[in-house]
Design a protein around this motif. Sequence first.
Motif, mmCIF file in Angstrom:
data_model
loop_
_atom_site.group_PDB
_atom_site.id
_atom_site.type_symbol
_atom_site.label_atom_id
_atom_site.label_comp_id
_atom_site.label_asym_id
_atom_site.label_seq_id
_atom_site.Cartn_x
_atom_site.Cartn_y
_atom_site.Cartn_z
ATOM 1 N N UNK A 154 0.670 0.494 -5.839
ATOM 2 C CA UNK A 154 1.049 -0.554 -4.894
ATOM 3 C C UNK A 154 1.646 -1.724 -5.658
ATOM 4 N N UNK A 155 2.604 -2.392 -5.028
ATOM 5 C CA UNK A 155 3.291 -3.511 -5.682
ATOM 6 C C UNK A 155 3.178 -4.777 -4.855
ATOM 7 N N UNK A 156 3.203 -5.899 -5.534
ATOM 8 C CA UNK A 156 3.267 -7.221 -4.923
ATOM 9 C C UNK A 156 4.705 -7.723 -5.113
ATOM 10 N N UNK A 157 5.596 -7.483 -4.140
ATOM 11 C CA UNK A 157 7.015 -7.832 -4.312
ATOM 12 C C UNK A 157 7.254 -9.310 -4.594
ATOM 13 N N UNK B 154 6.609 2.785 -17.357
ATOM 14 C CA UNK B 154 6.577 2.745 -18.819
ATOM 15 C C UNK B 154 7.711 1.904 -19.392
ATOM 16 N N UNK B 155 8.559 1.373 -18.530
ATOM 17 C CA UNK B 155 9.671 0.530 -18.973
ATOM 18 C C UNK B 155 9.126 -0.818 -19.465
ATOM 19 N N UNK B 156 9.612 -1.327 -20.580
ATOM 20 C CA UNK B 156 9.119 -2.606 -21.117
ATOM 21 C C UNK B 156 9.194 -3.771 -20.138
ATOM 22 N N UNK B 157 10.059 -3.698 -19.144
ATOM 23 C CA UNK B 157 10.124 -4.818 -18.203
ATOM 24 C C UNK B 157 8.843 -4.946 -17.370
ATOM 25 N N UNK B 158 8.025 -3.864 -17.354
ATOM 26 C CA UNK B 158 6.755 -3.897 -16.610
ATOM 27 C C UNK B 158 5.545 -4.035 -17.537
ATOM 28 N N UNK B 159 5.773 -4.514 -18.726
ATOM 29 C CA UNK B 159 4.683 -4.672 -19.690
ATOM 30 C C UNK B 159 3.629 -5.630 -19.153
ATOM 31 N N UNK B 160 2.368 -5.223 -19.249
ATOM 32 C CA UNK B 160 1.201 -6.020 -18.841
ATOM 33 C C UNK B 160 1.151 -6.288 -17.336
ATOM 34 N N UNK B 161 1.831 -5.475 -16.529
ATOM 35 C CA UNK B 161 1.859 -5.710 -15.075
ATOM 36 C C UNK B 161 1.022 -4.707 -14.280
ATOM 37 N N UNK B 162 0.602 -3.592 -14.885
ATOM 38 C CA UNK B 162 -0.071 -2.515 -14.149
ATOM 39 C C UNK B 162 -1.557 -2.470 -14.463
ATOM 40 N N UNK B 163 -2.380 -2.301 -13.402
ATOM 41 C CA UNK B 163 -3.805 -2.044 -13.574
ATOM 42 C C UNK B 163 -4.144 -0.729 -12.885
ATOM 43 N N UNK B 164 -4.928 0.114 -13.569
ATOM 44 C CA UNK B 164 -5.324 1.420 -13.036
ATOM 45 C C UNK B 164 -6.829 1.578 -13.183
ATOM 46 N N UNK C 237 -12.683 -3.281 -8.316
ATOM 47 C CA UNK C 237 -12.317 -4.226 -9.370
ATOM 48 C C UNK C 237 -10.803 -4.307 -9.529
ATOM 49 N N UNK C 238 -10.149 -3.141 -9.524
ATOM 50 C CA UNK C 238 -8.697 -3.118 -9.722
ATOM 51 C C UNK C 238 -7.972 -3.853 -8.597
ATOM 52 N N UNK C 239 -8.331 -3.532 -7.362
ATOM 53 C CA UNK C 239 -7.564 -4.051 -6.230
ATOM 54 C C UNK C 239 -7.967 -5.467 -5.837
ATOM 55 N N UNK C 240 -9.243 -5.738 -5.801
ATOM 56 C CA UNK C 240 -9.693 -7.037 -5.283
ATOM 57 C C UNK C 240 -9.812 -8.123 -6.347
ATOM 58 N N UNK C 241 -9.787 -7.727 -7.638
ATOM 59 C CA UNK C 241 -9.914 -8.734 -8.692
ATOM 60 C C UNK C 241 -8.673 -8.849 -9.575
ATOM 61 N N UNK C 242 -8.043 -7.722 -9.881
ATOM 62 C CA UNK C 242 -6.919 -7.740 -10.826
ATOM 63 C C UNK C 242 -5.551 -7.808 -10.156
ATOM 64 N N UNK C 243 -5.438 -7.279 -8.953
ATOM 65 C CA UNK C 243 -4.147 -7.179 -8.269
ATOM 66 C C UNK C 243 -3.765 -8.519 -7.640
ATOM 67 N N UNK D 5 -3.756 -8.990 -3.483
ATOM 68 C CA UNK D 5 -4.963 -8.881 -2.658
ATOM 69 C C UNK D 5 -5.660 -10.232 -2.537
ATOM 70 N N UNK D 6 -6.821 -10.219 -1.895
ATOM 71 C CA UNK D 6 -7.591 -11.450 -1.696
ATOM 72 C C UNK D 6 -8.045 -12.057 -3.015
ATOM 73 N N UNK D 7 -8.188 -11.212 -4.061
ATOM 74 C CA UNK D 7 -8.651 -11.721 -5.344
ATOM 75 C C UNK D 7 -7.617 -12.516 -6.109
ATOM 76 N N UNK D 8 -6.346 -12.343 -5.741
ATOM 77 C CA UNK D 8 -5.252 -13.077 -6.390
ATOM 78 C C UNK D 8 -5.308 -12.936 -7.909
ATOM 79 N N UNK D 9 -5.354 -11.688 -8.363
ATOM 80 C CA UNK D 9 -5.353 -11.432 -9.793
ATOM 81 C C UNK D 9 -3.985 -11.663 -10.400
ATOM 82 N N UNK D 10 -3.824 -11.264 -11.637
ATOM 83 C CA UNK D 10 -2.595 -11.561 -12.366
ATOM 84 C C UNK D 10 -1.622 -10.382 -12.427
ATOM 85 N N UNK D 11 -2.047 -9.199 -12.006
ATOM 86 C CA UNK D 11 -1.192 -8.021 -12.150
ATOM 87 C C UNK D 11 -0.590 -7.608 -10.800
#
Length: 344
Positions: free
Chosen positions: A136-139, A157-167, A212-218, A221-227
């Motif tokens: 899922x993406x946050x446009x 895996x493209x460098x433009x998405x470095x540090x943007x994905x949480x799994x 944790x991934x969706x509600x804290x890191x993303x 979502x409501x957690x307003x994470x950084x990724x």
Amino acid sequence: MRRLFTLTAVALSVAMTASCSLFGSDATDGKVVLVTHDSFEYDQAVFDKFKADTGITVEVRKSGDAGALTNQLVLTKASPLGDVAFGVDNTFASRALDEGVFAEYRSPEADKGPQRYAVDDTGRLTAVDFGDVCVNADPAALAAANVPAPTSLEDLADPKYKDLLVVEDPATSSPGLAFLLATVSQYGQKDFQSYWARLKANGVKVVSGWEEAYTQEFSGSSGKGKRPLVVSYASSPSAELDDKGKPRTAALLDTCFKQVEYAGVLTGAKNTEGARKVLDLLLSADFQSKVPDKMYVYPTREGVELPAAWAATPPAVNASTLPAADIAANRERWIEQWRAAVRG
């Protein structure tokens, strides 16, 4: 405080008979323990009506993500945590079945749609819901970073998405395992490890479970994470609507893996008959009609109307799948190979 009495042999026999009536089948009919994962949500009114109709109180006990739930069910199979379990999915089902966690039971409701997702012909597991695990993406967050939305696994895996994905960790999380299987399906058994090595080099973050991934890191979502990229579900954007009723997030439908969640009566359940009735409830029209709004997945029962908001978040047309036999034969090895690529 309970008092102790010295009983004669006759009195003891009477007391034991009374105890069996109080704590045996008559009493256990009054409560069923439903063991499930942390993401299980339900409409209490449905359970209240069920209690009024049957006299059974459903006690819900949550036990981590679906992967952690399966592990717990296996570890405690000699002394089960409850009577019925919900949340073991198609990525972990073979392990639970091989370990004898579930008893045979064919619900009269199982031929009204769930039969389409049967794992085998034993009836030990019955499909309750299904969905597509997708990135899922946050446009808005991506636009703010001047980064276009990715459209494929390869893009991640493209460098433009470095540090943007949480799994999620595939060893402890069912969506995490589903995403791992999506990469196996696309890149094959020989090349999926190198793909994950590229994701690691690109700053992918791994957490234990979906909550944790969706509600804290993303960030979406409501957690307003950084990724701004997270492994979740194709239906997740339906929970992230703006004031105009449009989703603020988007599922990348070319990154998906089909996931089915099952329920079953636990082997050694204290209240087998009650557990069967609760399984029937999970497949009933009353419960199934609430599944989309409560858990953001699709009900398996045919003919259940979906919320209007779901029109904007369609399921994936070409979601990846793998044969259950392949998953059963290779799951642990694939997880170890993933661990070597990402954790090693």
